[in-house]
Enzyme design. Sequence first.
Site, PDB file in Angstrom:
ATOM      1  N   ASP A 345      63.784  71.564  65.463  1.00 28.14           N
ATOM      2  CA  ASP A 345      64.461  71.091  66.748  1.00 28.14           C
ATOM      3  C   ASP A 345      63.674  71.921  67.825  1.00 28.14           C
ATOM      4  OD1 ASP A 345      66.327  70.279  68.946  1.00 28.14           O
ATOM      5  OD2 ASP A 345      67.722  69.550  67.475  1.00 28.14           O
ATOM      6  N   LYS A 405      62.180  59.363  72.436  1.00 24.35           N
ATOM      7  CA  LYS A 405      61.607  58.882  70.880  1.00 24.35           C
ATOM      8  C   LYS A 405      60.144  58.505  70.777  1.00 24.35           C
ATOM      9  CE  LYS A 405      66.345  57.216  69.341  1.00 24.35           C
ATOM     10  NZ  LYS A 405      66.662  58.341  68.524  1.00 24.35           N
ATOM     11  N   SER A 427      71.111  54.466  66.511  1.00 22.60           N
ATOM     12  CA  SER A 427      72.359  53.832  66.275  1.00 22.60           C
ATOM     13  C   SER A 427      72.334  52.456  66.763  1.00 22.60           C
ATOM     14  CB  SER A 427      73.318  54.437  66.696  1.00 22.60           C
ATOM     15  OG  SER A 427      73.540  54.931  67.957  1.00 22.60           O
ATOM     16  N   HIS A 448      69.358  54.191  59.282  1.00 20.98           N
ATOM     17  CA  HIS A 448      70.603  54.518  60.101  1.00 20.98           C
ATOM     18  C   HIS A 448      71.664  54.958  59.106  1.00 20.98           C
ATOM     19  CE1 HIS A 448      74.170  53.048  62.983  1.00 20.98           C
ATOM     20  NE2 HIS A 448      73.794  54.388  63.205  1.00 20.98           N
ATOM     21  N   ASN A 451      78.576  58.533  60.239  1.00 17.20           N
ATOM     22  CA  ASN A 451      79.228  59.851  60.625  1.00 17.20           C
ATOM     23  C   ASN A 451      80.647  59.735  60.053  1.00 17.20           C
ATOM     24  OD1 ASN A 451      79.746  62.583  61.256  1.00 17.20           O
ATOM     25  ND2 ASN A 451      80.215  62.096  63.320  1.00 17.20           N
ATOM     26  N   ASN A 498      77.131  48.530  64.025  1.00 13.90           N
ATOM     27  CA  ASN A 498      77.356  48.777  65.266  1.00 13.90           C
ATOM     28  C   ASN A 498      77.852  47.571  66.232  1.00 13.90           C
ATOM     29  OD1 ASN A 498      77.949  51.360  65.207  1.00 13.90           O
ATOM     30  ND2 ASN A 498      75.684  52.062  65.786  1.00 13.90           N
TER      31      ASN A 498
END
Length: 691
Positions: A345, A405, A427, A448, A451, A498
């Site tokens: 990160d 990205k 997502s 993908h 959670n 989604n």
Amino acid sequence: MVDSSKDRFAGLRLRHWRAQLRDDGALVLNFDRADAAVNAFSQDALIELDTALERIVIDPPKALVIASGKASGFIAGADLKEFQEFDRKGTVNDAIARGQTTFQKLASLPCPTVAAIHGFCMGGGTEISLACRYRVASSDASTRIGLPEVQLGIFPGWGGSSRLPHLVGAPAAMDMMLTGRALSAKAARGIGLVDKVAEPAALIDTAAALALKGTRRPFKQRMLAWSTNTFAARKLLAPQMVKQVARKVPKAFYPAPYALIATWQRSGGKPIRARLAAERKAVVKLAGSSTARNLIRIFFLTERMKALGKGDAGIRHVHVIGAGVMGGDIAAYAAYKGFDVTLQDREQRFIDPAMTRAQALFEKKVKDPAKRPEVAARLKSDLNGDGVPNADLVIEAIIENPDAKRALYQSVEPRMKTDALLTTNTSSIPLDELRGHIARPAQFAGLHYFNPVAQMPLVEIIHHDGMDAETERRLAAFCKTLGKFPVPVAGTPGFLVNRVLFPYMLEAATAYAEGVPGAAIDKAAVKFGMPMGPIELIDTVGLDVAAGVSKELAPFLGLEVPAALATVEAGKRGKKDGQGIYAWENGKPKKPELPAGYVAPDDLEDRLILPLLNEAVACLHDGVVSDADLLDAGVIFGTGFAPFRGGPIQHIRAVGADALLARLAALQAKYGERFAPRAGWDNPALREPVA
């Protein structure tokens, strides 16, 4: 071992069973189903076993060992494809009666009998072992013994539910059957299900010796088995079991566990033949229910998804960029499953919390404390991204911003191995927006997760026109190693899960904005069969995440976003902040009580569920997935959509497409064009007969 069993079986043509007589007088009967890699009981195999047992009764050996001729394991259970065919023909009663009769012949043999168990021993495999006098299990870690029938909407019907309570006591037996949980050899030995645990190489010798010598179960086990099946015990324990089951599943949706308890309560103290008759009657009734048919269908869908991951993924080292909740948990779970993982990160302060969460996961999942350091060592903090050149798979899990990205890919891809795969955990962003400057688009895909990563079983493999088929295969094999179900989906906005879920959540937020209490909205969804209500779900995924998805999907679907999802206040993002639409305490929402006498609108369930079904139809029409079965599987395992209903398309078939179109029309007239039928309702797949 000598093969002098031929005289005993002279004239029999056994395709599925092989008999060998040992020097010590024990006869080993190996189940080796012809033309199959795995042992599963077909009716042919049962008929052969029945015939062999009739010969054994005439000329009994000193002992009989039931074993598997397959290295893959003992017995997986009944042949479910055959079971489906019996259901279609209305002959389930005959099939169950045959299994019961055959296993009862085994239980009634005049010689001692023993099951030699290795690898998986499920369903009918466990039931035939229960019909033996003794059971010996291999100490190998792959040995698992279970009765998972409740997960298929039925319960053990070949004597399992009749015999197990009288062997190990009702509490342990009912827990095993009501949960479908499989036990290790050691755990099975602990409750008395297994008499002895043996080294794999000595399994048959140990089993034969035990049968020839015999053994007496400890007094405490015998007393437990007797005392917990008395009339008084059944009367006391059964209501307690019902309460425990009711906390997890409603009787209207999942009748099997309730039927199991009721059958045991009524018949658990009767002689074995009466118990078998009651068992058969209850299981036959359950087998004809829509719940059982849908759950068995889902079983085959899971097998299909597992089959997508054939071969070796060629992935050993995984590099994850983005240590937020999703990225950090993806990294931790991959390390837990055996991969070497580096986690990157922008700053160390973002990585540290992910490493802390990972330790909590390892403590929960790795039962042996001595093995935790080895698992933890596979996950390494990597602020500078030193793991990129060594990674076989790079997973990007940064913010949902296409520009960010794309910039990341341009810096990372030149450092990757030529055969490494680059994936995004986006997502909702279409992959065509992300792949423009990628040098090797054939090796770029979406991966993908959902959670919480450790719990949700689905991973969407998102493809685009320039992706290589080998990339999809490798990613599917990677998912299989993780124990996840891969579903290939098109890289259009929202992909499958989604896109289907968004209209459902958006309508819930709209109803909430109109003044319908959140608790009433959630109650309507749970009543339909969803695992949690949509308002609680929005808080759980985070209002910020929901807002990000809204930004991508609302324009694509032509929907308006209510203020609650358009603007998210700092510190009020939902469960992760302890405050969202609901206040949260100890990981649970504090839902305000409904006003006294409050009655929810009659059409509330339709307002929530029909937009989901409508978008599922559109996804099928647009080719987001290849067929209706994969769509149902993806939505069930990605959203928790009521499994007993079989998935959105199966539910449409059951209710009737025309009836649902009429209800959509009524909502459209009352609430507006967002309820207009999407393209695809004329698809013949929606009107196929319900299996």
